[in-house]
Design a protein around this motif. Structure first.
Motif, PDB file in Angstrom:
ATOM      1  N   ASN A   1      58.793  36.904  53.760  1.00  0.00           N
ATOM      2  CA  ASN A   1      59.187  35.676  53.048  1.00  0.00           C
ATOM      3  C   ASN A   1      58.245  35.357  51.887  1.00  0.00           C
ATOM      4  O   ASN A   1      57.782  34.224  51.732  1.00  0.00           O
ATOM      5  CB  ASN A   1      59.230  34.487  54.023  1.00  0.00           C
ATOM      6  CG  ASN A   1      60.195  34.728  55.170  1.00  0.00           C
ATOM      7  OD1 ASN A   1      61.171  35.467  55.006  1.00  0.00           O
ATOM      8  ND2 ASN A   1      59.918  34.151  56.323  1.00  0.00           N
ATOM      9  N   GLY A   2      57.925  36.379  51.106  1.00  0.00           N
ATOM     10  CA  GLY A   2      57.117  36.135  49.909  1.00  0.00           C
ATOM     11  C   GLY A   2      55.635  35.944  50.157  1.00  0.00           C
ATOM     12  O   GLY A   2      54.890  35.611  49.233  1.00  0.00           O
ATOM     13  N   MET A   3      55.205  36.132  51.415  1.00  0.00           N
ATOM     14  CA  MET A   3      53.785  35.976  51.728  1.00  0.00           C
ATOM     15  C   MET A   3      53.289  37.202  52.471  1.00  0.00           C
ATOM     16  O   MET A   3      54.046  37.832  53.201  1.00  0.00           O
ATOM     17  CB  MET A   3      53.574  34.753  52.626  1.00  0.00           C
ATOM     18  CG  MET A   3      53.427  33.452  51.882  1.00  0.00           C
ATOM     19  SD  MET A   3      53.104  32.108  53.024  1.00  0.00           S
ATOM     20  CE  MET A   3      54.545  32.129  54.064  1.00  0.00           C
ATOM     21  N   GLY A   4      52.009  37.478  52.296  1.00  0.00           N
ATOM     22  CA  GLY A   4      51.465  38.610  53.027  1.00  0.00           C
ATOM     23  C   GLY A   4      50.006  38.822  52.745  1.00  0.00           C
ATOM     24  O   GLY A   4      49.328  37.990  52.159  1.00  0.00           O
ATOM     25  N   HIS A   5      49.540  39.980  53.199  1.00  0.00           N
ATOM     26  CA  HIS A   5      48.122  40.343  53.118  1.00  0.00           C
ATOM     27  C   HIS A   5      47.947  41.278  51.917  1.00  0.00           C
ATOM     28  O   HIS A   5      48.791  42.148  51.689  1.00  0.00           O
ATOM     29  CB  HIS A   5      47.745  41.052  54.424  1.00  0.00           C
ATOM     30  CG  HIS A   5      46.284  41.258  54.615  1.00  0.00           C
ATOM     31  ND1 HIS A   5      45.543  42.116  53.826  1.00  0.00           N
ATOM     32  CD2 HIS A   5      45.406  40.738  55.519  1.00  0.00           C
ATOM     33  CE1 HIS A   5      44.272  42.105  54.243  1.00  0.00           C
ATOM     34  NE2 HIS A   5      44.170  41.271  55.275  1.00  0.00           N
ATOM     35  N   PRO A   6      46.823  41.137  51.193  1.00  0.00           N
ATOM     36  CA  PRO A   6      46.599  42.022  50.035  1.00  0.00           C
ATOM     37  C   PRO A   6      46.548  43.506  50.388  1.00  0.00           C
ATOM     38  O   PRO A   6      46.753  44.353  49.513  1.00  0.00           O
ATOM     39  CB  PRO A   6      45.248  41.540  49.474  1.00  0.00           C
ATOM     40  CG  PRO A   6      44.624  40.707  50.538  1.00  0.00           C
ATOM     41  CD  PRO A   6      45.763  40.131  51.336  1.00  0.00           C
ATOM     42  N   ARG A   7      46.331  43.835  51.661  1.00  0.00           N
ATOM     43  CA  ARG A   7      46.332  45.241  52.075  1.00  0.00           C
ATOM     44  C   ARG A   7      47.699  45.894  51.841  1.00  0.00           C
ATOM     45  O   ARG A   7      47.789  47.117  51.721  1.00  0.00           O
ATOM     46  CB  ARG A   7      45.928  45.359  53.558  1.00  0.00           C
ATOM     47  CG  ARG A   7      46.926  44.778  54.528  1.00  0.00           C
ATOM     48  CD  ARG A   7      46.320  44.556  55.922  1.00  0.00           C
ATOM     49  NE  ARG A   7      47.326  44.051  56.857  1.00  0.00           N
ATOM     50  CZ  ARG A   7      47.080  43.364  57.964  1.00  0.00           C
ATOM     51  NH1 ARG A   7      45.827  43.095  58.306  1.00  0.00           N
ATOM     52  NH2 ARG A   7      48.048  42.957  58.749  1.00  0.00           N
ATOM     53  N   THR A   8      48.751  45.078  51.780  1.00  0.00           N
ATOM     54  CA  THR A   8      50.105  45.579  51.532  1.00  0.00           C
ATOM     55  C   THR A   8      50.200  46.284  50.183  1.00  0.00           C
ATOM     56  O   THR A   8      50.908  47.269  50.030  1.00  0.00           O
ATOM     57  CB  THR A   8      51.099  44.390  51.534  1.00  0.00           C
ATOM     58  OG1 THR A   8      50.851  43.598  52.699  1.00  0.00           O
ATOM     59  CG2 THR A   8      52.539  44.852  51.522  1.00  0.00           C
ATOM     60  N   THR A   9      49.491  45.744  49.204  1.00  0.00           N
ATOM     61  CA  THR A   9      49.600  46.232  47.826  1.00  0.00           C
ATOM     62  C   THR A   9      48.359  46.983  47.351  1.00  0.00           C
ATOM     63  O   THR A   9      48.406  47.617  46.301  1.00  0.00           O
ATOM     64  CB  THR A   9      49.814  45.041  46.870  1.00  0.00           C
ATOM     65  OG1 THR A   9      48.808  44.056  47.171  1.00  0.00           O
ATOM     66  CG2 THR A   9      51.191  44.431  47.040  1.00  0.00           C
ATOM     67  N   GLY A  10      47.235  46.904  48.111  1.00  0.00           N
ATOM     68  CA  GLY A  10      45.989  47.425  47.544  1.00  0.00           C
ATOM     69  C   GLY A  10      45.164  48.376  48.376  1.00  0.00           C
ATOM     70  O   GLY A  10      44.115  48.844  47.924  1.00  0.00           O
ATOM     71  N   THR A  11      45.620  48.694  49.606  1.00  0.00           N
ATOM     72  CA  THR A  11      44.776  49.469  50.526  1.00  0.00           C
ATOM     73  C   THR A  11      44.248  50.767  49.906  1.00  0.00           C
ATOM     74  O   THR A  11      43.046  51.043  49.934  1.00  0.00           O
ATOM     75  CB  THR A  11      45.571  49.793  51.809  1.00  0.00           C
ATOM     76  OG1 THR A  11      45.660  48.589  52.582  1.00  0.00           O
ATOM     77  CG2 THR A  11      44.879  50.870  52.650  1.00  0.00           C
ATOM     78  N   TYR A  12      45.140  51.579  49.363  1.00  0.00           N
ATOM     79  CA  TYR A  12      44.743  52.933  48.943  1.00  0.00           C
ATOM     80  C   TYR A  12      43.921  52.886  47.652  1.00  0.00           C
ATOM     81  O   TYR A  12      42.915  53.589  47.520  1.00  0.00           O
ATOM     82  CB  TYR A  12      45.985  53.833  48.842  1.00  0.00           C
ATOM     83  CG  TYR A  12      46.569  54.052  50.223  1.00  0.00           C
ATOM     84  CD1 TYR A  12      46.144  55.119  51.007  1.00  0.00           C
ATOM     85  CD2 TYR A  12      47.468  53.138  50.777  1.00  0.00           C
ATOM     86  CE1 TYR A  12      46.626  55.288  52.293  1.00  0.00           C
ATOM     87  CE2 TYR A  12      47.945  53.297  52.070  1.00  0.00           C
ATOM     88  CZ  TYR A  12      47.524  54.376  52.822  1.00  0.00           C
ATOM     89  OH  TYR A  12      47.983  54.523  54.106  1.00  0.00           O
ATOM     90  N   ALA A  13      44.330  52.018  46.716  1.00  0.00           N
ATOM     91  CA  ALA A  13      43.566  51.872  45.471  1.00  0.00           C
ATOM     92  C   ALA A  13      42.176  51.308  45.757  1.00  0.00           C
ATOM     93  O   ALA A  13      41.203  51.676  45.100  1.00  0.00           O
ATOM     94  CB  ALA A  13      44.325  50.964  44.507  1.00  0.00           C
ATOM     95  N   LYS A  14      42.071  50.437  46.755  1.00  0.00           N
ATOM     96  CA  LYS A  14      40.760  49.857  47.083  1.00  0.00           C
ATOM     97  C   LYS A  14      39.829  50.908  47.669  1.00  0.00           C
ATOM     98  O   LYS A  14      38.639  50.946  47.345  1.00  0.00           O
ATOM     99  CB  LYS A  14      40.931  48.682  48.056  1.00  0.00           C
ATOM    100  CG  LYS A  14      39.609  47.980  48.346  1.00  0.00           C
ATOM    101  CD  LYS A  14      39.759  46.689  49.130  1.00  0.00           C
ATOM    102  CE  LYS A  14      38.403  46.010  49.258  1.00  0.00           C
ATOM    103  NZ  LYS A  14      38.462  44.780  50.064  1.00  0.00           N
TER     104      LYS A  14
END
Ligand SMILES: [Zn+2]
Length: 455
Positions: free
Chosen positions: A339-352
């Motif tokens: 529902n439009g909310m989540g953890h930044p790991r969803t979008t950034g894990t591998y790049a981080k």
């Protein structure tokens, strides 16, 4: 005349569907780390060479790393939106192996027309228990499936449905003991026995700390089940070095994500059991994403009635670094988005991991990080899903799942306040030979991603 024309055509016609030229090709399986040209034909790697090659489409990879596409063992969401987020982070295969599903056949059928990236699922004990015990929770158990012991007949029905899921091609079995505290040891033994008999890996969110790991290791030893411990970072916290050593000694597998905070549903048993009676100071570990406020007794009770994901600030940077640097951990995002909310790991894990832990912190080498994102997860699942022998490698004959990034600039951008930001530096991502990300942007309207499924 005829033969002359044929020779002329052969000399000028592009040899491959697509070529990736001049990149630093890195393959953790063979150790290859050199500038090469890569040719793709019919969705597979057809050639890796120092010779000049041409194709109908050309990707200039000068100055970039060409790596196998990342395989994520722990990705919730599994919607077009999360597939898009993950593609931008270099993921070519997203697998939901912890929570899983109660109906494997239906899960694959829903995604059958194809998706942006490859996808797969486990038969999930949590979800099956919700179905058998008729729990009303939207995502996680909130009533009987969380807190009630199952009858012997219900335990039989749960294991029967787990077996049905495996026959329908589930990649593995999923479980989360803290979400189902009502499950008795008899029920967990029955569940692990299915894993032991079928040789399907069982991906478990264990109870916290050393005692939680001892319990899971005991169940695995008793039933010969192939155990995989999910997100060791959030399961172990301050005991991370000790629990990694226990995992190494027991020859089981594990994974980690590179963030000091976790996320789960506020109404779930794992949050309610931990924080309902906790001192006020511990309640402040929780952050309510819509406002960013830290919780107290009053707001915890109020938001519990509302429901939704909660950020839990519970780990330290030193422990996350220990988990990410360990050769034992596959990198797995635990992507969480609803529902439009989540953890930044969803979008950034591998790049981080690539930008922060490899380039900035020198916590592990680039090749080792790539191994933990590609070969290690593929090898974990290969005994049951032989198709994964063609993923996680950059070798002739492998699937054309390829991630091309700039090692000098790659970094995540998402934060707990703004978790939907795409990373920078992930330039091109190919799934089964087809670009799904080009020059850092998602390619719209294509669905080359296929089901990853046990035969
Ligand atoms: Zn979990």
């Amino acid at each position: 005349m005829f033969f002359g024309l044929l020779i002329a055509l052969q000399l000028t016609a592009p040899g491959y569907d697509r070529v990736i030229l001049g990149g630093r090709v890195m393959d953790p399986a063979s150790g290859l780390d050199a500038v090469r040209n890569v040719g793709i034909q019919n969705g597979r790697l057809a050639i890796i060479t120092t010779n000049a090659i041409s194709g109908r489409d050309t990707i200039d990879a000068t100055g970039l790393v060409v790596a196998p596409g990342f395989i994520d063992l722990h990705a919730h969401g599994q919607t077009p939106e999360t597939y898009r987020f993950q593609a931008l982070d270099g993921v070519t295969t997203a697998l939901e192996l912890e929570l899983g599903t109660a109906d494997v056949a239906a899960w694959y059928r829903e995604r059958e027309p194809g998706q942006l990236i490859n996808y797969g699922v486990s038969i999930g004990h949590i979800k099956v228990r919700m179905a058998v015990l008729h729990d009303s929770g939207a995502v996680m158990p909130v009533a009987d499936a969380a807190y009630r012991a199952a009858t012997p007949a219900e335990i039989s029905e749960i294991t029967r449905r787990i077996e049905t899921g495996l026959r329908a091609g589930a990649v593995s079995i999923g479980a989360g003991f803290t979400y189902t505290p009502g499950a008795t040891r008899d029920e967990l033994v029955a569940l692990f026995r299915v894993a032991g008999t079928s040789r399907a890996s069982i991906h478990v969110h264990i109870r916290p700390g050393v005692a939680g790991l001892e319990e899971a290791l005991g169940l695995a030893a008793e039933t010969n089940a192939p155990l995989h411990v999910v997100h060791i970072n959030s399961a172990a916290l301050a005991a991370t070095p000790q629990m990694l050593e226990m995992i190494r000694a027991a020859h089981v597998t594990t994974e980690a994500y590179p963030y000091t905070a976790g996320m789960t549903e506020i109404q779930s048993a794992t949050i309610q059991d931990q924080y309902r009676g906790a001192p006020e100071a511990r309640l402040a570990e929780m952050e309510w994403p819509p406002t960013g406020e830290r919780l107290n007794r009053e707001s915890f009770a109020r938001y519990t009635k509302v429901g939704g994901p909660i950020v839990i600030h519970s780990n330290t940077e030193a422990m996350v670094l220990a988990a990410i640097a360990s050769p034992l951990t596959a990198i797995a995002s635990d992507a969480y988005w609803r529902n439009g909310m989540g953890h930044p790991r969803t979008t950034g894990t591998y790049a981080k991991v690539l930008g922060h832990y490899v380039r900035e912190a020198h916590a592990l080498s680039l090749m080792e990080a790539l191994r933990k994102m590609t070969l290690l997860p593929a090898q974990r699942l290969e005994p049951r899903v032989p198709a994964l022998r063609h993923k996680g490698r950059l070798q002739v004959g492998a699937d054309g799942d390829i991630t091309i990034f700039d090692p000098a600039t790659v970094i995540d951008r998402s934060t707990y306040r703004e978790p939907s930001l795409a990373p920078v530096g992930i330039q091109h991502v190919l799934v089964n030979g087809v670009p799904v990300v080009a020059k850092g942007h998602v390619v719209a309207g294509i669905t080359p991603g296929k089901a990853v499924r046990a035969p």
